[in-house]
Enzyme design. Structure first.
Site, PDB file in Angstrom:
ATOM      1  N   CYS A 114      50.519  39.238  38.982  1.00  0.00           N
ATOM      2  CA  CYS A 114      49.653  39.167  37.799  1.00  0.00           C
ATOM      3  C   CYS A 114      49.436  37.796  37.230  1.00  0.00           C
ATOM      4  O   CYS A 114      48.700  37.422  36.298  1.00  0.00           O
ATOM      5  CB  CYS A 114      50.281  39.800  36.746  1.00  0.00           C
ATOM      6  SG  CYS A 114      50.465  41.757  36.891  1.00  0.00           S
ATOM      7  N   HIS A 248      46.776  37.541  29.986  1.00  0.00           N
ATOM      8  CA  HIS A 248      46.995  38.703  31.144  1.00  0.00           C
ATOM      9  C   HIS A 248      46.832  40.057  30.423  1.00  0.00           C
ATOM     10  O   HIS A 248      47.621  40.292  29.313  1.00  0.00           O
ATOM     11  CB  HIS A 248      48.075  38.646  32.187  1.00  0.00           C
ATOM     12  CG  HIS A 248      48.326  39.739  33.061  1.00  0.00           C
ATOM     13  ND1 HIS A 248      47.234  40.209  33.599  1.00  0.00           N
ATOM     14  CD2 HIS A 248      49.439  40.451  33.133  1.00  0.00           C
ATOM     15  CE1 HIS A 248      47.746  41.243  34.307  1.00  0.00           C
ATOM     16  NE2 HIS A 248      49.098  41.541  33.980  1.00  0.00           N
ATOM     17  N   ASN A 278      45.557  47.334  33.503  1.00  0.00           N
ATOM     18  CA  ASN A 278      46.079  46.122  34.369  1.00  0.00           C
ATOM     19  C   ASN A 278      45.284  45.979  35.690  1.00  0.00           C
ATOM     20  O   ASN A 278      45.731  46.609  36.393  1.00  0.00           O
ATOM     21  CB  ASN A 278      47.388  46.367  34.226  1.00  0.00           C
ATOM     22  CG  ASN A 278      48.326  45.077  35.049  1.00  0.00           C
ATOM     23  OD1 ASN A 278      47.616  44.052  35.306  1.00  0.00           O
ATOM     24  ND2 ASN A 278      49.461  45.031  34.733  1.00  0.00           N
TER      25      ASN A 278
END
Ligand code: ACO
Length: 321
Positions: A114, A248, A278
């Site tokens: 990520c 993020h 996500n």
């Protein structure tokens, strides 16, 4: 030399699945209330059978180039942050290069889960400072729907598919704008709390994502707070200088905690996790593209980006648009 963010682009697959639909379709013992309450996620986009990290990345890249008004033959490097590449090789970056018709140049993939987009920004700027490239496409593209365990309700509800891209253009004149600094970290001692088991070089496992959510959450809050401080201090900036936090997008609770730490009102924090879930390395460039397109992020704004992911890896970058 300054690496100017000249354009942004995003791509989301057409198919959208709300929480209740997801639970029904995959036979999961979960609820919209649980998912929304713990994460802020309402829905996610899921790639169609024929879509890949490279096809989505190419779509985001084309949009970023168009928005920047930069011709594809000006691109001399492509970096793709992904942990769901089309194949072990050729790289997704090489596939994107061919798909968008860029001239042969430097192209490679980067794996930092990520945090991949922040890592890719840093590597792009280094290439530009070294003189190896003047115009770099930085892409984050992920298809986590192919690596989550659809029988594990504690992880599969959290992820979505998509791609985002920025075009970085070298400028020797514009000293005020561009990427101001980036700060990258990794600590492999925590590899097992967030990982994809298996893979081409492994001795076993099914190639599926496993996460100890609570452990990751604990690391996220402290590590992101520290790296954000590091970024501000490196630029002798007070938190009040930040116009936009583009974090993020893993969990609304982590995002809210970071906004509070920076003293930013919620309307100064770009949130997409509610609609995208996500999307790992794609989440920050997708959020940038959305906020630039709808006019929230304007030229001259100071934007703080931060991420944490598997590795563990974490990092932050500051840019003036
Ligand atoms: N629906 C209903 N119940 C569920 C679900 C679900 N989808 N998932 C888990 N539960 C249950 C668990 O079984 C557990 O039940 P029990 O108490 O009876 O054992 C209970 O809910 C609590 O589970 P926890 O995992 O402790 O829940 P938590 O409050 O920690 O929330 C979450 C989980 C949302 C994953 C949170 O820990 C989190 O966001 N962690 C951070 C994730 C993250 O930031 N990742 C970043 C990077 S991702 C990457 O790099 C690829």
């Amino acid at each position: 030399m300054r690496a100017i963010i000249a354009g942004t682009g995003g791509y989301l697959p057409e198919r959208v699945l709300g929480n209740d639909q997801l639970a029904a379709e995959y036979g999961l013992d979960t609820s919209d209330e649980w998912i929304r309450g713990r994460t802020g996620i309402r829905q996610r986009h899921l790639a169609a059978r024929g879509e890949t990290a490279s096809s989505m990345g190419a779509a985001a890249a084309r949009q970023a180039l168009e928005q920047a008004g930069i011709a594809v033959d000006e691109v001399d490097a492509i970096i793709v942050a992904t942990t769901t590449p089309d194949s072990a090789f050729p790289s997704t970056a090489a596939r994107v290069q061919a798909a968008i018709g860029a001239r042969p140049g430097l192209a490679f993939d980067l794996s930092a889960a990520c945090t991949g987009f922040i890592y890719a920004l840093g590597m792009a700027e280094s290439l530009m400072r070294s003189g190896a490239a003047r115009c770099v496409l930085v892409i984050g593209t992920e298809i986590y729907s192919r690596i989550v365990d659809w029988t594990d309700r504690s992880t599969c509800v959290l992820f979505g598919d998509g791609a985002g891209a920025v075009v970085l253009r070298a400028s020797d004149e514009e000293q005020e704008r561009g990427l101001l600094s980036w700060h990258l970290h990794a600590d492999g001692r925590h590899a097992d709390i967030l990982q994809v088991e298996g893979g081409a070089g492994s001795t076993g496992g099914a190639g599926l994502l496993r996460m100890s959510g609570r452990e990751v959450f604990r690391h996220a809050v402290s590590k992101l707070a520290a790296v954000v401080d590091q970024a501000l201090q490196a630029n002798a900036l007070d938190r009040s200088a930040v116009n936009w936090l583009v974090p993020h997008q893993a969990n609304l609770r982590i995002i809210d905690a970071m906004g509070r730490k920076l003293g930013l009102p919620p309307e100064r924090v770009v949130v997409t996790v509610d609609r995208h879930a996500n999307t790992s390395a794609a989440s920050i460039p997708l959020a940038l593209a959305e906020a630039a397109r709808d006019g929230r992020i304007k030229q001259g704004d100071l934007v703080l980006m931060e991420a944490i992911g598997g590795g563990l890896t974490w990092g932050a970058a500051l840019a003036r648009f």
